[in-house]
Design a protein around this motif. Structure first.
Motif, PDB file in Angstrom:
ATOM      1  N   SER A   1       0.817  -1.207   0.000  1.00  0.00           N
ATOM      2  CA  SER A   1       0.000   0.000   0.000  1.00  0.00           C
ATOM      3  C   SER A   1       0.854   1.261   0.000  1.00  0.00           C
ATOM      4  CB  SER A   1      -0.919   0.002   1.221  1.00  0.00           C
ATOM      5  OG  SER A   1      -1.829  -1.058   1.131  1.00  0.00           O
TER       6      SER A   1
ATOM      7  N   GLN B   1       1.649   1.945  -3.463  1.00  0.00           N
ATOM      8  CA  GLN B   1       0.555   2.628  -4.149  1.00  0.00           C
ATOM      9  C   GLN B   1       0.539   4.107  -3.798  1.00  0.00           C
ATOM     10  OE1 GLN B   1      -3.286   0.826  -3.575  1.00  0.00           O
ATOM     11  NE2 GLN B   1      -4.401   2.648  -4.223  1.00  0.00           N
TER      12      GLN B   1
ATOM     13  N   GLY C   1      -4.076   3.984  -0.761  1.00  0.00           N
ATOM     14  CA  GLY C   1      -2.846   3.294  -0.432  1.00  0.00           C
ATOM     15  C   GLY C   1      -2.302   3.690   0.930  1.00  0.00           C
TER      16      GLY C   1
ATOM     17  N   ASN D   1      -4.346   2.234   3.742  1.00  0.00           N
ATOM     18  CA  ASN D   1      -4.239   0.790   3.848  1.00  0.00           C
ATOM     19  C   ASN D   1      -2.956   0.331   4.536  1.00  0.00           C
ATOM     20  OD1 ASN D   1      -5.474  -1.828   3.191  1.00  0.00           O
ATOM     21  ND2 ASN D   1      -3.597  -2.107   2.012  1.00  0.00           N
TER      22      ASN D   1
ATOM     23  N   GLY E   1      -9.567   2.630   2.018  1.00  0.00           N
ATOM     24  CA  GLY E   1      -8.173   2.230   2.176  1.00  0.00           C
ATOM     25  C   GLY E   1      -7.937   1.402   3.426  1.00  0.00           C
TER      26      GLY E   1
ATOM     27  N   TRP F   1      -8.673  -2.070   2.297  1.00  0.00           N
ATOM     28  CA  TRP F   1      -8.330  -2.265   0.886  1.00  0.00           C
ATOM     29  C   TRP F   1      -7.611  -3.587   0.634  1.00  0.00           C
ATOM     30  CZ3 TRP F   1      -9.819  -0.339  -3.543  1.00  0.00           C
ATOM     31  CH2 TRP F   1      -8.991  -0.306  -4.669  1.00  0.00           C
TER      32      TRP F   1
END
Length: 405
Positions: free
Chosen positions: A146, A149, A259, A262, A314, A317
């Motif tokens: 994450s 991301q 992201g 998460n 998130g 996620w």
């Protein structure tokens, strides 16, 4: 690769996390390429969406076989080949001028590259750490994914803004090559345990055992829903927000916030997975996803509602990944975890194919994503139910092997 040196579980975890940061971070950023590429090349959105959907399907169908190779012969070479295929796919994606070229590069090459650079890492780390620390380690891996991301999305958007989407893809192709040196510690990893009952198996026996296990298929069905939701949102959320009158930066920030949120979400899922039944935690995650999606659709569209949606989503996620892979390890042990989780991940990727492709198809047919949002919310209820019903008890092979044939 030199296999003589032994690396600590912490080094293996950090290098594996860095590989996943690159692999999944770039993959979750493909949505920011949808609009500039389709506008410049005069493609319908369904063309780009189909390539992303094909990528997930190729990734899913190749994953069990790639996992089998990694389980039998080691993960180092698999990770290196996966990294090279990923880089070649990104470079070829930049050269694509037709739908076929986009499908072969973005769909086939990158799909194969992802199969060699993502779930393989979970198998290696699961074998490298002690069983009591496994759930937490897998949660940390998902958290690092994450962070990738969160970091790669602004990075990718900055590249597109300053040098254009073509050069952005070429730079990302060079970045992916960092996977090769990062794979060295994982190539030397050795397992601390081979299974829940310490009984060695053949590949055929492991496959037969999983095929006959009802809980295995229920967990796979739940992971199908995860794939549908994640890829639909990652691919189409930026375009959806542009259609709602938001700026291009809002979509990028929303995916980055997913992201970022998460990171604690995955860590918490891994932590709780070591203390509470993983299937009940998965039921809770999918229930929350349904509530979050419905609330987002009902709320007035604004930057704040988008960001609140992104943060809430998130938190749930990728927490499904350490919990789902943890259930597979809990039931069957870790000897063939890369292969068995690869099969479960195939279910995820079939869902991902449908989520990515259906989003583009429905938009082109109706001019709206609303129907797919509704499907995503309804599927959450299905995933919550099947995970609750799944039998997650460990298989005792000592008992099984004592029964006369």
């Amino acid at each position: 690769m030199n296999h003589s040196r032994r690396y600590s579980p912490t080094t293996i975890l950090l290098c594996g996390g860095a590989i996943i940061m690159l692999s999944l971070g770039i993959r979750h950023g493909f949505g920011i390429f949808l609009r500039p590429m389709t506008l410049d090349l005069q493609w319908p959105r369904a063309t780009f969406a189909f390539a992303i959907a094909l990528q997930n399907l190729v990734w899913g169908f190749s994953q069990p076989f790639v996992g089998m190779v990694a389980d039998r012969f080691g993960a180092g070479r698999v990770l290196a080949v996966g990294g090279l295929l990923y880089a070649a796919g990104l470079a070829s994606m930049a050269q694509a001028t037709t739908s076929l070229e986009l499908a072969l590069s973005t769909g086939v090459l990158i799909g194969l590259g992802l199969s060699g650079t993502y779930t393989i890492v979970f198998g290696v780390v699961s074998r490298a750490v002690l069983p009591e620390k496994r759930s937490l380690a897998l949660g940390l891996l998902s958290g690092l994914a994450s962070f990738g991301q969160f970091a790669m999305l602004p990075y990718g958007q900055a590249l597109i803004s300053h040098i254009g989407w073509w050069w952005a893809l070429m730079v990302l192709a060079i970045n992916v090559c960092l996977i090769l040196p990062l794979a060295i510690p994982l190539a030397s990893a050795r397992g601390v345990s081979t299974g829940t009952s310490n009984v060695q198996q053949s590949v055929a026996s492991a496959l037969a055992e999983a095929r006959a296990h009802r809980g295995f298929w229920l967990v796979t069905l739940g992971f199908f829903v995860c794939g549908f939701q994640v890829v639909f949102i990652a691919t189409h959320l930026p375009a959806y927000l542009l259609d709602q009158g938001m700026s291009v930066d809002v979509g990028m920030v929303a995916l980055a916030l997913i992201g970022l949120a998460n990171i604690p979400g995955s860590f918490l899922a891994g932590y709780l997975g070591g203390r509470y039944p993983k299937k009940r935690l998965l039921t809770g995650i999918y229930t929350l996803r349904a509530v979050i999606i419905v609330a987002f659709l009902m709320a007035p569209v604004s930057e704040w509602s988008v960001y609140l949606f992104a943060i809430a989503l998130g938190l749930v996620w990728l927490g499904t990944v350490p919990l789902t892979s943890g259930i597979v390890a809990q039931i069957f042990g870790v000897q063939y975890l890369s292969m068995l989780f690869g099969i479960v991940y195939l279910g995820h990727q079939i869902g991902a194919f449908l989520g990515g492709w259906l989003g583009g198809y429905v938009f082109d047919a109706t001019g709206s994503y609303l129907l797919v949002w509704i499907i995503a919310a309804l599927l959450s209820g299905l995933a919550a139910l099947v995970n609750l019903l799944a039998d997650d008890r460990e298989v005792d092979r000592r008992v099984m092997s004592s029964v006369p044939a």
